[in-house]
Enzyme design. Structure first.
Site, PDB file in Angstrom:
ATOM      1  CG  PHE A   1     -13.350 -83.856  30.696  1.00 27.65           C
ATOM      2  CD1 PHE A   1     -14.554 -83.188  30.798  1.00 27.65           C
ATOM      3  CD2 PHE A   1     -12.193 -83.104  30.535  1.00 27.65           C
ATOM      4  CE1 PHE A   1     -14.622 -81.816  30.745  1.00 27.65           C
ATOM      5  CE2 PHE A   1     -12.252 -81.723  30.487  1.00 27.65           C
ATOM      6  CZ  PHE A   1     -13.467 -81.069  30.595  1.00 27.65           C
ATOM      7  CG  ASP A   2     -19.085 -84.307  28.475  1.00 21.76           C
ATOM      8  OD1 ASP A   2     -19.571 -85.371  28.068  1.00 21.76           O
ATOM      9  OD2 ASP A   2     -19.775 -83.303  28.724  1.00 21.76           O
TER      10      ASP A   2
ATOM     11  CE1 TYR B   1     -19.213 -80.847  26.832  1.00 17.52           C
ATOM     12  CE2 TYR B   1     -21.379 -80.127  26.096  1.00 17.52           C
ATOM     13  CZ  TYR B   1     -20.589 -80.932  26.905  1.00 17.52           C
ATOM     14  OH  TYR B   1     -21.169 -81.818  27.765  1.00 17.52           O
TER      15      TYR B   1
ATOM     16  CB  ILE C   1     -17.889 -74.195  35.020  1.00 16.63           C
ATOM     17  CG1 ILE C   1     -17.592 -74.237  33.523  1.00 16.63           C
ATOM     18  CG2 ILE C   1     -17.941 -75.593  35.630  1.00 16.63           C
ATOM     19  CD1 ILE C   1     -16.249 -74.852  33.168  1.00 16.63           C
TER      20      ILE C   1
ATOM     21  CE1 TYR D   1     -17.553 -79.014  37.193  1.00 18.55           C
ATOM     22  CE2 TYR D   1     -15.876 -78.764  35.497  1.00 18.55           C
ATOM     23  CZ  TYR D   1     -17.201 -78.971  35.849  1.00 18.55           C
ATOM     24  OH  TYR D   1     -18.155 -79.132  34.883  1.00 18.55           O
TER      25      TYR D   1
ATOM     26  CG  PHE E   1     -14.786 -76.693  27.860  1.00 18.07           C
ATOM     27  CD1 PHE E   1     -15.590 -77.821  27.920  1.00 18.07           C
ATOM     28  CD2 PHE E   1     -14.222 -76.201  29.023  1.00 18.07           C
ATOM     29  CE1 PHE E   1     -15.838 -78.443  29.134  1.00 18.07           C
ATOM     30  CE2 PHE E   1     -14.464 -76.812  30.240  1.00 18.07           C
ATOM     31  CZ  PHE E   1     -15.263 -77.942  30.299  1.00 18.07           C
TER      32      PHE E   1
END
Length: 590
Positions: free
Chosen positions: A81-82, A71, A101, A127, A144
């Site tokens: 962010f990731d 991902y 999540i 979140y 994502f």
């Protein structure tokens, strides 16, 4: 970017869901039909999915499955962010168990293997109001790009958490072993600390008997050929609160121990019940060809070897360059159990047939070709069905051949009836009628012949059913005769006998009276009628005694101050003109 970024459960979001009474399992299963580059909303919580690359097949992961994904996560402005791709390691988690999540749980369950999609997830499914500082702001909508690489299914076999099965290697086909089948497996069992407690590189056992612990038998019934699984077994499906002492090569198992079993189902032999009472079983050693099987009257050619439980061979035919052994199905040329089992085989099939004494040689010693079979022996036959030639069915022959075949079956039935073999006689009469049941293509003369055969065969079959105490069937067969010939005295007489056994005495009396109207001098019917009248008087006498006892008790109740308004006792008809007879047997068929 945070290299150790994980997907914590959003506690704010969980609380909101609980307040709203909402749960992931309560949501409808999203199953949008999508094309590449098409975007659709999935579910009812604002999650959007854009298909970037089609997946394979049709299967999708389920709750509890361990999924593996790559991902890339970004904010709506494109800030990354990731990324698991940057780390070079796919991310694994259990679907639907709150390890990620909620938007991920909802989105990934809609994907197929190999599929790549872009999910846009609103804050309440990510979140929430608090975000995940410092990388994810408050109330952030996230995107994502997810590729579903694979998943391992984890199934709760017993629906109580006692045996959880994780598929490591998919099996072949769709079939699973059944309760009677014999499975061949490899397994390795270890305690939670890794201690090996039991292992086998190949063991065969009947599913019904189990092996090592109850979990093995329960698990194999859910597996396919070649499937490899990891079982997590709780004490209730292992060795409970007593554990198991070390024995031989097997280690000891402490009380209340949970352990894991690596299990592979290599193959299995199909075991089927030839008879309903499970006294004749057929284990397939080699599958046969096609779907066709012998019928009654078929000429079969077999190779066979019969053994006792200790391995003693008592018969051997068709081996060592000897011609295959021939016999006809349902002609009593071999023992009943063997006859029935071969009828259920396919050409080329090899089977082990286990036959208990009732279907073998009974309670007496039986000298055979190579040895004596002692009384009450269970016997074992290894049989190969080399070939068979089916007896012709009604659709295989012309009208005249149908009538001739029906006549032969009727005569065979008569011989069997006189020998007291009522089940087999009944089958012959049914087969005879089957040849001539539909006579629309018959000539007038052939129709007359067929009519006479139908009457005779149904009457004779009714006599069989009376002997077998199948009274409903006997009555139906007589009714068929009376639909053809309403004045047939034998049909009325035998139907009356059936009605008597069914305690339908009014109908029995009606049939006997009608038979006497047609043939007043029929000695058998007249004698039967006298006996029946006497029987019904006995029944009325018993009824009178029964009701008299009740009324006496009611009278005592009144005298002792019981209820005053009692109903008037119903009068008992002591002169009912009904008939009953348990003694008269059907005559030998004509």
């Amino acid at each position: 970017m945070d290299e150790d970024f994980e997907f914590p459960v959003d506690t704010n979001n969980v609380a909101a869901e609980e307040e709203m009474g909402m749960h992931m399992d309560d949501l409808p299963e999203p199953d949008p039909i999508m094309k590449v580059d098409e975007e659709k909303e999935i579910g009812k919580n604002g999650i959007k999915k854009k298909l970037l690359k089609e997946g394979e097949g049709w299967e999708k992961p389920n709750k509890g499955d361990e999924v593996e994904v790559h991902y890339v996560g970004t904010l709506l402005d494109g800030t990354q962010f990731d990324s698991s791709r940057d780390r070079g390691t796919p991310f694994k988690f259990k679907l639907g168990e709150g390890q990620v999540i909620t938007g991920w749980d909802e989105g990934i369950k809609t994907m197929k293997k190999g599929e790549k999609s872009l999910f846009t997830i609103p804050p309440e499914m990510a979140y929430g109001e608090s975000g995940s500082p410092p990388t994810i702001p408050l109330n952030a909508t996230l995107q994502f790009e997810v590729e579903l690489l694979s998943w391992n299914s984890v199934k709760d076999i017993c629906k109580d958490g006692g045996i959880c099965k994780k598929i490591l290697v998919e099996g072949e086909g769709w079939q699973n072993p059944k309760h009677l089948d014999e499975v061949f497996v490899k397994y390795e069992a270890r305690l939670e600390d890794g201690t090996l407690v039991s292992k086998s590189d190949g063991v065969e056992f009947p599913v019904k008997d189990g092996y090592f612990c109850p979990a093995l038998a329960k698990a194999v019934k859910t597996m396919k050929k070649g499937e490899k699984v990891l079982l997590t077994v709780k004490p209730q499906y292992a060795f409970g609160d007593t554990g198991k002492a070390a024995s031989g090569d097997e280690g000891g198992i402490p009380p209340n121990a949970t352990f894991q079993i690596n299990l592979e189902l290599i193959s299995w032999k199909i075991v089927s019940e030839v008879t309903n009472d499970k006294k004749v079983l057929k284990t397939i050693l080699k599958e046969g060809e096609g779907y066709d099987r012998p019928n009654d009257g078929a000429l079969v050619k077999v190779k066979l070897m019969g053994k006792l439980q200790d391995g003693t061979v008592f018969v051997k035919k068709g081996h060592d360059e000897e011609e295959p052994f021939e016999f006809k199905i349902d002609e009593e040329q071999v023992i009943d159990g063997l006859d029935r089992a071969v009828k259920k085989m396919k050409k080329g099939e090899v089977a082990l047939i286990t036959i208990q004494p009732e279907y073998a040689f009974g309670s007496s010693d039986a000298p055979q070709e190579l040895a004596v079979v002692p009384g009450n022996s269970t016997v074992y036959y290894e049989v190969e069905l080399v070939s068979f030639e089916k007896e012709k069915e009604s659709w295989d022959v012309n009208t005249q051949e149908k009538i001739e075949a029906a006549g032969k079956k009727k005569e065979q039935g008569n011989v069997l009836f006189k020998a007291g073999k009522y089940v087999r006689a009944s089958k012959r009469y049914e087969k005879a009628v089957g040849f001539i049941e539909y006579d629309s293509s018959f000539s007038d003369d052939e129709k007359q012949q067929a009519k006479l055969l139908k009457v005779n065969c149904n009457l004779n079959n009714a006599a069989c059913k009376l002997k077998l105490k199948e009274y409903q069937e006997a009555a139906k067969l007589c009714t068929k005769v009376l639909e053809i010939d309403s004045k047939n005295v034998k049909a009325l007489y035998r139907r009356a006998q059936a009605y008597i056994q069914l305690v339908d005495l009014e109908l029995a009396e009606f049939d006997i009276k009608k038979a006497l109207e047609i043939d007043p001098d029929n000695r058998d019917v007249k004698l039967e009628y006298k006996v029946l009248k006497e029987k019904i008087r006995e029944y009325n006498k018993k009824d009178a005694q029964f009701y008299g006892s009740i009324f006496a008790k009611m009278s005592k109740l009144e005298q002792s101050g019981g209820p005053k308004n009692m109903a008037t006792p119903m009068a008992i008809d002591m002169c009912a003109d009904l008939t009953f007879n348990l003694s008269l047997s059907p005559k030998i068929p004509f």
